[in-house]
Design an enzyme around this catalytic site. Structure first.
Site, PDB file in Angstrom:
ATOM      1  N   GLU A   1      -7.209   8.854   6.318  1.00 50.31           N
ATOM      2  CA  GLU A   1      -7.391   9.531   7.601  1.00 50.31           C
ATOM      3  C   GLU A   1      -7.839  10.993   7.484  1.00 50.31           C
ATOM      4  O   GLU A   1      -7.131  11.925   7.914  1.00 50.31           O
ATOM      5  CB  GLU A   1      -6.110   9.428   8.420  1.00 50.31           C
ATOM      6  CG  GLU A   1      -5.730   8.016   8.716  1.00 50.31           C
ATOM      7  CD  GLU A   1      -4.788   7.895   9.890  1.00 50.31           C
ATOM      8  OE1 GLU A   1      -4.304   8.921  10.390  1.00 50.31           O
ATOM      9  OE2 GLU A   1      -4.537   6.764  10.312  1.00 50.31           O
TER      10      GLU A   1
ATOM     11  N   ARG B   1       0.857  -1.189   0.000  1.00 53.92           N
ATOM     12  CA  ARG B   1       0.000   0.000   0.000  1.00 53.92           C
ATOM     13  C   ARG B   1       0.888   1.232   0.000  1.00 53.92           C
ATOM     14  O   ARG B   1       1.700   1.412   0.904  1.00 53.92           O
ATOM     15  CB  ARG B   1      -0.909  -0.001   1.242  1.00 53.92           C
ATOM     16  CG  ARG B   1      -1.768   1.247   1.307  1.00 53.92           C
ATOM     17  CD  ARG B   1      -2.554   1.383   2.604  1.00 53.92           C
ATOM     18  NE  ARG B   1      -3.225   2.677   2.613  1.00 53.92           N
ATOM     19  CZ  ARG B   1      -3.311   3.471   3.666  1.00 53.92           C
ATOM     20  NH1 ARG B   1      -2.794   3.087   4.819  1.00 53.92           N
ATOM     21  NH2 ARG B   1      -3.897   4.649   3.581  1.00 53.92           N
TER      22      ARG B   1
ATOM     23  N   TYR C   1      -4.393   1.490  15.807  1.00 49.67           N
ATOM     24  CA  TYR C   1      -3.133   1.329  16.561  1.00 49.67           C
ATOM     25  C   TYR C   1      -3.362   1.066  18.040  1.00 49.67           C
ATOM     26  O   TYR C   1      -2.673   0.282  18.677  1.00 49.67           O
ATOM     27  CB  TYR C   1      -2.274   2.594  16.425  1.00 49.67           C
ATOM     28  CG  TYR C   1      -1.712   2.801  15.052  1.00 49.67           C
ATOM     29  CD1 TYR C   1      -2.401   3.526  14.078  1.00 49.67           C
ATOM     30  CD2 TYR C   1      -0.478   2.257  14.710  1.00 49.67           C
ATOM     31  CE1 TYR C   1      -1.877   3.703  12.801  1.00 49.67           C
ATOM     32  CE2 TYR C   1       0.056   2.437  13.435  1.00 49.67           C
ATOM     33  CZ  TYR C   1      -0.654   3.160  12.499  1.00 49.67           C
ATOM     34  OH  TYR C   1      -0.143   3.337  11.237  1.00 49.67           O
TER      35      TYR C   1
ATOM     36  N   ASN D   1      -7.251   2.325   9.807  1.00 47.88           N
ATOM     37  CA  ASN D   1      -5.951   2.326  10.480  1.00 47.88           C
ATOM     38  C   ASN D   1      -6.189   2.263  11.983  1.00 47.88           C
ATOM     39  O   ASN D   1      -6.830   3.158  12.547  1.00 47.88           O
ATOM     40  CB  ASN D   1      -5.182   3.611  10.134  1.00 47.88           C
ATOM     41  CG  ASN D   1      -4.994   3.767   8.625  1.00 47.88           C
ATOM     42  OD1 ASN D   1      -5.073   2.791   7.886  1.00 47.88           O
ATOM     43  ND2 ASN D   1      -4.746   4.975   8.172  1.00 47.88           N
TER      44      ASN D   1
ATOM     45  N   HIS E   1      -2.802  10.947   0.595  1.00 44.10           N
ATOM     46  CA  HIS E   1      -2.304  10.684   1.953  1.00 44.10           C
ATOM     47  C   HIS E   1      -1.571  11.936   2.430  1.00 44.10           C
ATOM     48  O   HIS E   1      -0.391  11.911   2.756  1.00 44.10           O
ATOM     49  CB  HIS E   1      -1.369   9.468   1.952  1.00 44.10           C
ATOM     50  CG  HIS E   1      -1.122   8.871   3.306  1.00 44.10           C
ATOM     51  ND1 HIS E   1      -1.231   7.536   3.600  1.00 44.10           N
ATOM     52  CD2 HIS E   1      -0.763   9.465   4.480  1.00 44.10           C
ATOM     53  CE1 HIS E   1      -0.928   7.317   4.877  1.00 44.10           C
ATOM     54  NE2 HIS E   1      -0.656   8.475   5.434  1.00 44.10           N
TER      55      HIS E   1
ATOM     56  N   GLU F   1      -3.565  -0.014   8.206  1.00 44.52           N
ATOM     57  CA  GLU F   1      -2.376   0.313   9.001  1.00 44.52           C
ATOM     58  C   GLU F   1      -2.492  -0.259  10.408  1.00 44.52           C
ATOM     59  O   GLU F   1      -3.549  -0.138  11.024  1.00 44.52           O
ATOM     60  CB  GLU F   1      -2.188   1.834   9.149  1.00 44.52           C
ATOM     61  CG  GLU F   1      -1.748   2.554   7.918  1.00 44.52           C
ATOM     62  CD  GLU F   1      -1.613   4.039   8.155  1.00 44.52           C
ATOM     63  OE1 GLU F   1      -1.407   4.469   9.312  1.00 44.52           O
ATOM     64  OE2 GLU F   1      -1.771   4.794   7.176  1.00 44.52           O
TER      65      GLU F   1
HETATM   66  C1  GCO Z   1      -1.468   7.896  10.318  1.00 52.56           C
HETATM   67  C2  GCO Z   1      -0.891   7.960   9.003  1.00 52.56           C
HETATM   68  C3  GCO Z   1       0.508   7.430   8.907  1.00 52.56           C
HETATM   69  C4  GCO Z   1       1.326   7.538  10.192  1.00 52.56           C
HETATM   70  C5  GCO Z   1       1.181   6.300  11.036  1.00 52.56           C
HETATM   71  C6  GCO Z   1       1.923   6.470  12.358  1.00 52.56           C
HETATM   72  O1  GCO Z   1      -2.177   6.934  10.558  1.00 52.56           O
HETATM   73  O2  GCO Z   1      -1.267   8.833  11.060  1.00 52.56           O
HETATM   74  O3  GCO Z   1      -1.676   7.205   8.101  1.00 52.56           O
HETATM   75  O4  GCO Z   1       1.028   8.254   7.909  1.00 52.56           O
HETATM   76  O5  GCO Z   1       2.683   7.689   9.875  1.00 52.56           O
HETATM   77  O6  GCO Z   1      -0.138   6.072  11.350  1.00 52.56           O
HETATM   78  O7  GCO Z   1       1.435   7.574  13.010  1.00 52.56           O
END
Ligand code: GCO
Length: 449
Positions: free
Chosen positions: A163, A74, A300, A298, A118, A355
């Site tokens: 995002e 990606r 985390y 995405n 992006h 992500e």
């Molecule tokens: C985001 C962006 C990425 C970041 C990654 C780490 O999710 O903020 O898509 O470009 O670099 O997530 O923060």
């Protein structure tokens, strides 16, 4: 049971974060080139001027992707590299670069997943109001057409935007990302409406111009909430929190996902923002609500919630000394269970984790290798949770690790290393980290880790 046989394994990057060549071969300026020149905006005065120098190292980097066993990659297109002024004149050298990248990927049996936008918004369009300009959706459609006409004979997987909560919310309200604006909510909602319209128009363009059947998605932030217990009230609290809008900002899931996947803005947001809403045209939601093929997101980290005595979700304080990444993000593997579960329940679209990963204090050891056991442990825990969601009925379509290689982490500069591959930002040398070797086995076993 595990992931289905056609589950796709990849890794992700973004143009401004890895390409470098910020002033080469006809590329126009982006708002990130602009803010990198603002003293203090980016830590250590870092810029994306040369970054990982991926622009000059495509075959080297794709060879490493092959060595990692990636099935898909990606990446995003740098809008001003292709259209230096954002619209109008096309930069042939910009398109040639993406041609080369796509051809190199296909030569190595790696499926390109293209993110059209992006964050590296054309500076020339920013000067004309950027996302605040009512013409901005058309600008985005024009850009989409140029890219799709050139690449869609070989590219079949597209994401329109990455995002919007960040490039609109943090970029236009908080001012912590480019273009670094601190606008009032009225303007922020206007920009967000134009961004959503741009998404819809982009999908229409891909459907009309693509030279072969295409899979189209979208990659918003997945803001996740984890129930404190498996009790019905706590699960209901987490589900409610995931789709509630309680603050006067656009840092939410439903404001960005409901229009795209349900064809309407969420009621609580419309009520809360009543005084600041932009004019919403009679056909706007129809434009935004284009049928798309997957829900990219995405994810985390997440917050833990329980049902409060007042019948509303209440956040549970993190345990003292909770596990955290180098970026101070809490390690919450269950985000990759509850997030996909709630998103799939609400939107009923196949889910790709576009992500997931962590920043880690990686360095080159005395043996010349980069040992990153914490990344292996982190990814193991998260992937297992996504697999659990798949076994519980979520249509799990794929997983992209963020990131293929260490890169420019926006306002943090090069201070946060997310890669499966280590980058020496002076010499530009690449070193596959232990996690990169490990990820190959994950792919070979289809996630049976
Ligand atoms: C985001 C962006 C990425 C970041 C990654 C780490 O999710 O903020 O898509 O470009 O670099 O997530 O923060």
């Amino acid at each position: 049971m595990g992931f289905k046989n056609d589950f796709v394994w990849g890794a992700a990057t973004a143009s401004y974060q890895i390409e470098g060549a910020a002033y080469e071969d006809g590329k126009g300026l982006s708002v990130w080139d602009m803010v990198c020149q603002k003293p203090g905006f980016v830590k250590f005065g870092d810029t994306g001027d040369s970054s990982c120098d991926h622009y000059h190292r495509v075959s080297e980097d794709v060879a490493i992707m092959k060595e990692l066993g990636l099935q898909a990659y990606r990446f995003s297109i740098c809008w001003p590299r292709v259209l230096p002024e954002g619209i109008g004149k096309v930069n042939p050298q910009g398109l040639d670069f993406y041609d080369r990248l796509v051809d190199e990927l296909l030569k190595n049996n790696i499926i390109p997943y293209v993110t059209i936008f992006h964050w590296d918004y054309p500076y020339e369009l920013y000067k004309r109001g950027g996302w605040l300009n009512p013409e901005s959706p058309e600008w985005f459609a024009e850009y989409t057409k140029v890219v799709v006409e050139r690449l869609s004979d070989r590219v079949t997987h597209w994401m329109t935007q990455n995002e919007p909560q960040c490039y609109i919310g943090r970029g236009h309200q908080e001012g912590t990302l480019a273009p670094g604006l601190k606008l009032g909510l009225k303007d922020v909602l206007l920009a967000s409406h134009h961004s959503l319209l741009a998404h819809g128009k982009s999908v229409q363009v891909i459907r009309a111009a693509a030279k072969q059947p295409s899979m189209i998605g979208y990659a918003p932030v997945g803001i996740t909430y984890i129930p404190q217990s498996n009790s019905k009230p706590d699960i209901e609290a987490a589900r409610t929190a995931a789709f509630s809008i309680t603050e006067k900002n656009v840092w939410s899931n439903s404001w960005w996902m409901d229009p795209v996947f349900l064809g309407k803005y969420p009621e609580d947001g419309l009520n809360l923002f009543e005084q600041e809403l932009p004019e919403i045209g009679p056909d706007d939601l129809k434009t935004i609500f284009q049928p798309i093929d997957f829900f990219g997101t995405n994810i985390y980290s997440g917050k833990t919630v329980r049902m409060g005595k007042d019948g509303r979700p209440e956040e549970v304080k993190r345990e003292t000394g909770f596990a955290r990444t180098a970026f101070n993000w809490a390690v919450t593997p269950q985000s990759l269970y509850w997030g996909p579960k709630f998103f799939y329940e609400r939107y009923r679209k196949p889910i790709i984790i576009t992500e997931n990963g962590l920043s880690n204090t990686d360095w080159v050891y005395l043996d010349g290798k980069v040992h990153d056991p914490q990344r292996v442990d982190f990814l193991t825990r998260y992937i297992r949770q996504f697999q659990r969601a798949a076994e519980d009925g979520v249509d799990a379509m794929g997983y992209f690790c963020w990131s293929f290689m260490d890169n420019f982490e926006w306002a943090e500069g090069y201070n946060e290393r997310f890669g499966l591959v280590y980058v020496d930002f002076t010499s530009k040398n690449r070193i596959i980290k232990d996690s990169g070797i490990w990820y190959r086995k994950v792919i070979e076993s289809n996630g049976n880790i």
